[in-house]
Scaffold this active site. Structure first.
Site, PDB file in Angstrom:
ATOM      1  N   TYR A  17      43.358  41.259  40.115  1.00 45.81           N
ATOM      2  CA  TYR A  17      42.434  41.935  39.187  1.00 45.81           C
ATOM      3  C   TYR A  17      43.037  43.249  38.683  1.00 45.81           C
ATOM      4  O   TYR A  17      43.024  43.533  37.478  1.00 45.81           O
ATOM      5  CB  TYR A  17      41.116  42.166  39.940  1.00 45.81           C
ATOM      6  CG  TYR A  17      40.174  43.144  39.308  1.00 45.81           C
ATOM      7  CD1 TYR A  17      39.521  42.844  38.115  1.00 45.81           C
ATOM      8  CD2 TYR A  17      39.913  44.378  39.914  1.00 45.81           C
ATOM      9  CE1 TYR A  17      38.643  43.755  37.544  1.00 45.81           C
ATOM     10  CE2 TYR A  17      39.032  45.282  39.346  1.00 45.81           C
ATOM     11  CZ  TYR A  17      38.405  44.966  38.167  1.00 45.81           C
ATOM     12  OH  TYR A  17      37.540  45.865  37.594  1.00 45.81           O
TER      13      TYR A  17
ATOM     14  N   GLY B 104      33.855  42.872  29.313  1.00 48.61           N
ATOM     15  CA  GLY B 104      33.844  41.436  29.618  1.00 48.61           C
ATOM     16  C   GLY B 104      35.023  41.014  30.481  1.00 48.61           C
ATOM     17  O   GLY B 104      35.999  41.729  30.632  1.00 48.61           O
ATOM     18  N   GLY B 105      34.915  39.812  31.022  1.00 47.12           N
ATOM     19  CA  GLY B 105      35.976  39.270  31.879  1.00 47.12           C
ATOM     20  C   GLY B 105      35.587  39.365  33.335  1.00 47.12           C
ATOM     21  O   GLY B 105      34.447  39.666  33.684  1.00 47.12           O
TER      22      GLY B 105
ATOM     23  N   ASP C  94      32.665  32.943  24.773  1.00 45.97           N
ATOM     24  CA  ASP C  94      33.606  32.761  25.866  1.00 45.97           C
ATOM     25  C   ASP C  94      34.927  33.394  25.405  1.00 45.97           C
ATOM     26  O   ASP C  94      35.481  33.004  24.370  1.00 45.97           O
ATOM     27  CB  ASP C  94      33.772  31.251  26.109  1.00 45.97           C
ATOM     28  CG  ASP C  94      34.727  30.958  27.252  1.00 45.97           C
ATOM     29  OD1 ASP C  94      35.488  31.871  27.652  1.00 45.97           O
ATOM     30  OD2 ASP C  94      34.707  29.811  27.736  1.00 45.97           O
ATOM     31  N   LEU C  95      35.409  34.363  26.163  1.00 44.06           N
ATOM     32  CA  LEU C  95      36.623  35.095  25.750  1.00 44.06           C
ATOM     33  C   LEU C  95      37.831  34.183  25.588  1.00 44.06           C
ATOM     34  O   LEU C  95      38.783  34.519  24.882  1.00 44.06           O
ATOM     35  CB  LEU C  95      36.948  36.188  26.781  1.00 44.06           C
ATOM     36  CG  LEU C  95      35.994  37.383  26.841  1.00 44.06           C
ATOM     37  CD1 LEU C  95      36.290  38.239  28.064  1.00 44.06           C
ATOM     38  CD2 LEU C  95      36.113  38.211  25.567  1.00 44.06           C
TER      39      LEU C  95
ATOM     40  N   SER D  17      35.410  40.977  36.927  1.00 45.79           N
ATOM     41  CA  SER D  17      35.328  42.400  37.283  1.00 45.79           C
ATOM     42  C   SER D  17      35.631  42.695  38.751  1.00 45.79           C
ATOM     43  O   SER D  17      35.417  43.813  39.212  1.00 45.79           O
ATOM     44  CB  SER D  17      33.950  42.944  36.915  1.00 45.79           C
ATOM     45  OG  SER D  17      32.978  42.308  37.708  1.00 45.79           O
TER      46      SER D  17
ATOM     47  N   SER E 297      40.407  49.927  35.348  1.00 50.21           N
ATOM     48  CA  SER E 297      39.809  50.138  36.673  1.00 50.21           C
ATOM     49  C   SER E 297      40.717  50.981  37.547  1.00 50.21           C
ATOM     50  O   SER E 297      41.943  50.998  37.367  1.00 50.21           O
ATOM     51  CB  SER E 297      39.585  48.779  37.332  1.00 50.21           C
ATOM     52  OG  SER E 297      39.294  48.929  38.704  1.00 50.21           O
ATOM     53  N   ASN E 298      40.089  51.644  38.507  1.00 49.41           N
ATOM     54  CA  ASN E 298      40.862  52.358  39.533  1.00 49.41           C
ATOM     55  C   ASN E 298      41.815  51.415  40.253  1.00 49.41           C
ATOM     56  O   ASN E 298      42.814  51.864  40.822  1.00 49.41           O
ATOM     57  CB  ASN E 298      39.906  53.057  40.509  1.00 49.41           C
ATOM     58  CG  ASN E 298      39.132  52.100  41.403  1.00 49.41           C
ATOM     59  OD1 ASN E 298      39.577  51.754  42.490  1.00 49.41           O
ATOM     60  ND2 ASN E 298      37.964  51.655  40.957  1.00 49.41           N
ATOM     61  N   HIS E 299      41.541  50.102  40.205  1.00 44.33           N
ATOM     62  CA  HIS E 299      42.392  49.160  40.928  1.00 44.33           C
ATOM     63  C   HIS E 299      43.744  48.927  40.245  1.00 44.33           C
ATOM     64  O   HIS E 299      44.607  48.268  40.814  1.00 44.33           O
ATOM     65  CB  HIS E 299      41.629  47.866  41.190  1.00 44.33           C
ATOM     66  CG  HIS E 299      40.446  48.112  42.074  1.00 44.33           C
ATOM     67  ND1 HIS E 299      40.579  48.460  43.398  1.00 44.33           N
ATOM     68  CD2 HIS E 299      39.111  48.177  41.800  1.00 44.33           C
ATOM     69  CE1 HIS E 299      39.380  48.680  43.917  1.00 44.33           C
ATOM     70  NE2 HIS E 299      38.464  48.516  42.965  1.00 44.33           N
TER      71      HIS E 299
HETATM   72  C1  15L Z   1      35.931  47.806  40.150  1.00 45.57           C
HETATM   73  O1  15L Z   1      36.838  47.790  39.333  1.00 45.57           O
HETATM   74  C2  15L Z   1      34.903  46.728  40.170  1.00 45.57           C
HETATM   75  O2  15L Z   1      34.618  46.236  38.889  1.00 45.57           O
HETATM   76  C3  15L Z   1      33.639  47.163  40.859  1.00 45.57           C
HETATM   77  O3  15L Z   1      32.870  46.007  41.145  1.00 45.57           O
HETATM   78  C4  15L Z   1      33.913  47.949  42.141  1.00 45.57           C
HETATM   79  O4  15L Z   1      34.501  47.115  43.082  1.00 45.57           O
HETATM   80  C5  15L Z   1      34.809  49.137  41.812  1.00 45.57           C
HETATM   81  O5  15L Z   1      35.972  48.725  41.152  1.00 45.57           O
HETATM   82  C6  15L Z   1      35.212  49.941  43.047  1.00 45.57           C
HETATM   83  O6  15L Z   1      36.401  50.191  43.238  1.00 45.57           O
HETATM   84  O7  15L Z   1      34.322  50.359  43.793  1.00 45.57           O
END
Ligand code: 15L
Length: 270
Positions: free
Chosen positions: A134, A70-71, A49-50, A73, A109-111
């Site tokens: 996120y 991990g974590g 567990d992180l 997503s 992530s792109n997010h």
């Molecule tokens: C992410 O960061 C997610 O982990 C993945 O589940 C998708 O939602 C992806 O981005 C996305 O932008 O399609």
């Protein structure tokens, strides 16, 4: 690089990496909160567990490289993001520092940059524009990675991953799709390339409509083989069935941008 740990190994991306990276390093270890249901007798798995620093220390003990998937997503309540992606990530980097891990590849992530409009091509030099709690945690992870790279000498690569799948599933994913084999290429650059100190790269295949300038990845030898455009027909057919989403379709982050959106301002042009 002999010993590599993949965290988040029971997840969707982790499951693909387990198969694709099998045999690539003499000692490949896997970790997650729960044991993958299809764990093979030849795989080494450590449940952790992180949020538990002692468990994280046991998990990283003796490894040279970490691929951290991990974590949490996807978007989630703040408490979940805080414990796994902020506190948990700090636990991971601290344990890595203490045990002298050489390289960490962090699944950003792109997010982290989701609120850039799709019509703009961005590199890695612009400020982050997270589109979700996120995404904020991913921007935090990039900052934490830079801190441990420059302060403590761990070679860190943050991969702003688009969407890992067999093929792009809608119009947005035509731009950001990442073929699993291309992700492996990027991970290997992060683990093995001699010039890594701190790098941010985009995780996208060879997609015609891509919104990202991934020059640094190409300089370091990335040669994606996936071509999103090969699946245009199927992706656009799926897109046609999706509900209207003016905010999500304007910004790179898609539905992560439109969820909970209540800005009274017009859509940002820049
Ligand atoms: C992410 O960061 C997610 O982990 C993945 O589940 C998708 O939602 C992806 O981005 C996305 O932008 O399609």
């Amino acid at each position: 690089m002999r010993s590599v740990l993949i965290t988040g190994a029971a997840g969707g991306v982790g499951g693909r990496l387990r198969k694709l990276m099998k045999g690539m390093y003499p000692d490949l270890r896997l970790s997650d909160l729960k044991t993958p249901t299809d764990l093979g007798a030849d795989e080494t798995f450590i449940a952790a567990d992180l949020t538990d620093p002692a468990a994280v220390a046991r998990m990283v003990e003796g490894v040279e490289g970490i691929v951290h998937l991990g974590g949490v997503s996807v978007e989630a309540p703040w408490e979940a993001i805080l414990s796994a992606n902020i506190i948990g990530l700090h636990n991971l980097f601290e344990a890595a520092r203490k045990t002298k891990v050489k390289r960490i590849v962090f699944a950003s992530s792109n997010h982290a940059v989701g609120f850039y409009p799709r019509r703009r091509k961005i590199g890695t030099g612009q400020p982050v524009r997270p589109d979700s709690r996120y995404g904020v945690s991913k921007a935090f992870g990039e900052a934490l990675g830079a801190f441990y790279a420059y302060k403590h000498g761990i070679g860190v690569t943050a991969l702003r991953i688009g969407n890992v799948d067999d093929a792009p599933v809608d119009k947005r994913r035509l731009a950001i799709w990442l073929k699993p084999e291309d992700l492996v290429q990027l991970i290997r650059i992060g683990l093995e390339h001699p010039d890594i100190r701190y790098e941010v790269m985009y995780g996208a295949s060879d997609n015609e409509t891509v919104w990202w300038d991934n020059e640094r990845a190409f300089q370091l030898g990335y040669r994606p083989v996936g071509r999103g455009e090969d699946s245009r027909g199927a992706a656009m057919a799926a897109q046609a069935k999706l509900p209207a989403d003016p905010v999500g379709n304007w910004y790179q982050g898609g539905t992560f941008c439109s969820a909970e959106y209540d800005s009274p301002l017009p859509l940002a042009e820049d």
